[in-house]
Design a protein around this motif. Structure first.
Motif, PDB file in Angstrom:
ATOM      1  N   TYR A 196       0.854  -1.190   0.000  1.00  0.00           N
ATOM      2  CA  TYR A 196       0.000   0.000   0.000  1.00  0.00           C
ATOM      3  C   TYR A 196       0.888   1.238   0.000  1.00  0.00           C
ATOM      4  CZ  TYR A 196      -3.744  -3.211   1.208  1.00  0.00           C
ATOM      5  OH  TYR A 196      -4.656  -4.240   1.188  1.00  0.00           O
ATOM      6  N   GLY A 197       0.795   2.043  -1.064  1.00  0.00           N
ATOM      7  CA  GLY A 197       1.618   3.233  -1.207  1.00  0.00           C
ATOM      8  C   GLY A 197       1.090   4.403  -0.403  1.00  0.00           C
ATOM      9  N   GLU A 198       2.028   5.175   0.148  1.00  0.00           N
ATOM     10  CA  GLU A 198       1.720   6.377   0.930  1.00  0.00           C
ATOM     11  C   GLU A 198       0.649   6.108   1.982  1.00  0.00           C
ATOM     12  OE1 GLU A 198       1.204   9.975  -1.235  1.00  0.00           O
ATOM     13  OE2 GLU A 198       2.853   9.526  -2.576  1.00  0.00           O
ATOM     14  N   GLN A 199       0.823   5.023   2.715  1.00  0.00           N
ATOM     15  CA  GLN A 199      -0.149   4.624   3.724  1.00  0.00           C
ATOM     16  C   GLN A 199       0.177   5.265   5.063  1.00  0.00           C
ATOM     17  OE1 GLN A 199      -3.052   2.779   3.416  1.00  0.00           O
ATOM     18  NE2 GLN A 199      -3.237   3.740   5.408  1.00  0.00           N
ATOM     19  N   GLY A 200      -0.812   5.882   5.674  1.00  0.00           N
ATOM     20  CA  GLY A 200      -0.662   6.415   7.018  1.00  0.00           C
ATOM     21  C   GLY A 200      -0.873   5.301   8.033  1.00  0.00           C
ATOM     22  N   ILE A 201       0.057   5.187   8.988  1.00  0.00           N
ATOM     23  CA  ILE A 201      -0.104   4.173  10.030  1.00  0.00           C
ATOM     24  C   ILE A 201       0.150   4.765  11.408  1.00  0.00           C
ATOM     25  CG2 ILE A 201       0.460   2.215   8.532  1.00  0.00           C
ATOM     26  CD1 ILE A 201       3.196   2.100   9.796  1.00  0.00           C
ATOM     27  N   LYS A 202      -0.457   4.143  12.395  1.00  0.00           N
ATOM     28  CA  LYS A 202      -0.256   4.513  13.796  1.00  0.00           C
ATOM     29  C   LYS A 202       1.030   3.856  14.260  1.00  0.00           C
ATOM     30  CE  LYS A 202      -5.220   4.684  14.466  1.00  0.00           C
ATOM     31  NZ  LYS A 202      -6.387   4.080  15.125  1.00  0.00           N
ATOM     32  N   VAL A 203       1.937   4.661  14.840  1.00  0.00           N
ATOM     33  CA  VAL A 203       3.242   4.146  15.237  1.00  0.00           C
ATOM     34  C   VAL A 203       3.566   4.477  16.689  1.00  0.00           C
ATOM     35  CG1 VAL A 203       4.206   4.190  12.895  1.00  0.00           C
ATOM     36  CG2 VAL A 203       4.463   6.189  14.355  1.00  0.00           C
ATOM     37  N   GLU A 204       4.648   3.929  17.149  1.00  0.00           N
ATOM     38  CA  GLU A 204       5.221   4.078  18.478  1.00  0.00           C
ATOM     39  C   GLU A 204       4.487   3.180  19.472  1.00  0.00           C
ATOM     40  OE1 GLU A 204       6.885   8.574  17.875  1.00  0.00           O
ATOM     41  OE2 GLU A 204       4.953   8.354  18.802  1.00  0.00           O
TER      42      GLU A 204
END
Length: 194
Positions: free
Chosen positions: A69-77
């Motif tokens: 999935y290109g330019e996908q926003g994900i929740k991190v940390e």
């Protein structure tokens, strides 16, 4: 350290609202929120796009049940308070639907970043993102470093950092460890650097 220094610049919910407005109002503007700091991700150039296209084809050939999935926003940390806009997120096809702009990273097997020719690349792609992705528990972080002609594979996250980091120069084969589990030649990357 003062209490003010430890507070994020803005709250996660405020960031999500700001990012949504910015994306709607300013073409190509991509915001990120890592380590409690607001950041701007450079707009990708055409070679950057070709690298993602090339890598998508490789992933499809080796693992057709997955999608990059290109330019996908994900929740991190650790506590999912950060927000990163990846160049690519490899996950089972259809696994990220119905989550809005920032998806849960649980199904993500690998994230991909391709360096941009900007002053923030060193801090963002080589330091902040590996830490954020490792804290999130994403199994593999693939960095395509156009500045140095290298492919860097981070794996075995321990909750704070990746325990294994393997660097391969363009032109050599690179092996992506499980759960991705395939290798490919990096020779074509030589055509997409300045």
């Amino acid at each position: 350290m003062s209490v003010m220094a430890e507070r994020p610049q803005i709250l996660t919910e405020e960031f999500e609202t700001l990012a949504r407005i910015a994306a709607r109002e300013v073409e190509g503007l991509r915001l990120e929120f890592i380590d409690g700091k607001l950041g701007v991700k450079a707009v990708a150039d055409s070679d950057h796009a070709l690298i993602i296209e090339w890598l998508t084809r490789i992933c499809m050939q080796h693992r057709p049940e997955l999608w990059l999935y290109g330019e996908q926003g994900i929740k991190v940390e650790q506590y999912r308070q950060g927000r990163a806009k990846t160049d690519g997120a490899l996950a089972p096809s259809g696994s990220i639907g119905g989550q809005g702009d920032w998806v849960d990273p649980t199904p993500v097997l690998m994230v991909v970043e391709v360096t941009s020719y900007d002053s923030d690349t060193d801090a963002r792609d080589r330091k902040e993102k590996p830490r954020a992705y490792a804290q999130t528990g994403i199994p593999v972080y693939l960095l395509i470093d156009r500045d140095n002609g290298l492919v860097v594979v981070h794996s075995e996250p321990d909750g704070q950092r990746y325990e294994t980091v393997r660097t391969v120069p363009y032109g050599r084969d690179v092996e992506l460890p499980d759960p991705v589990g395939f290798s490919f030649s990096t020779e074509p990357l030589k055509d997409w650097v300045r």
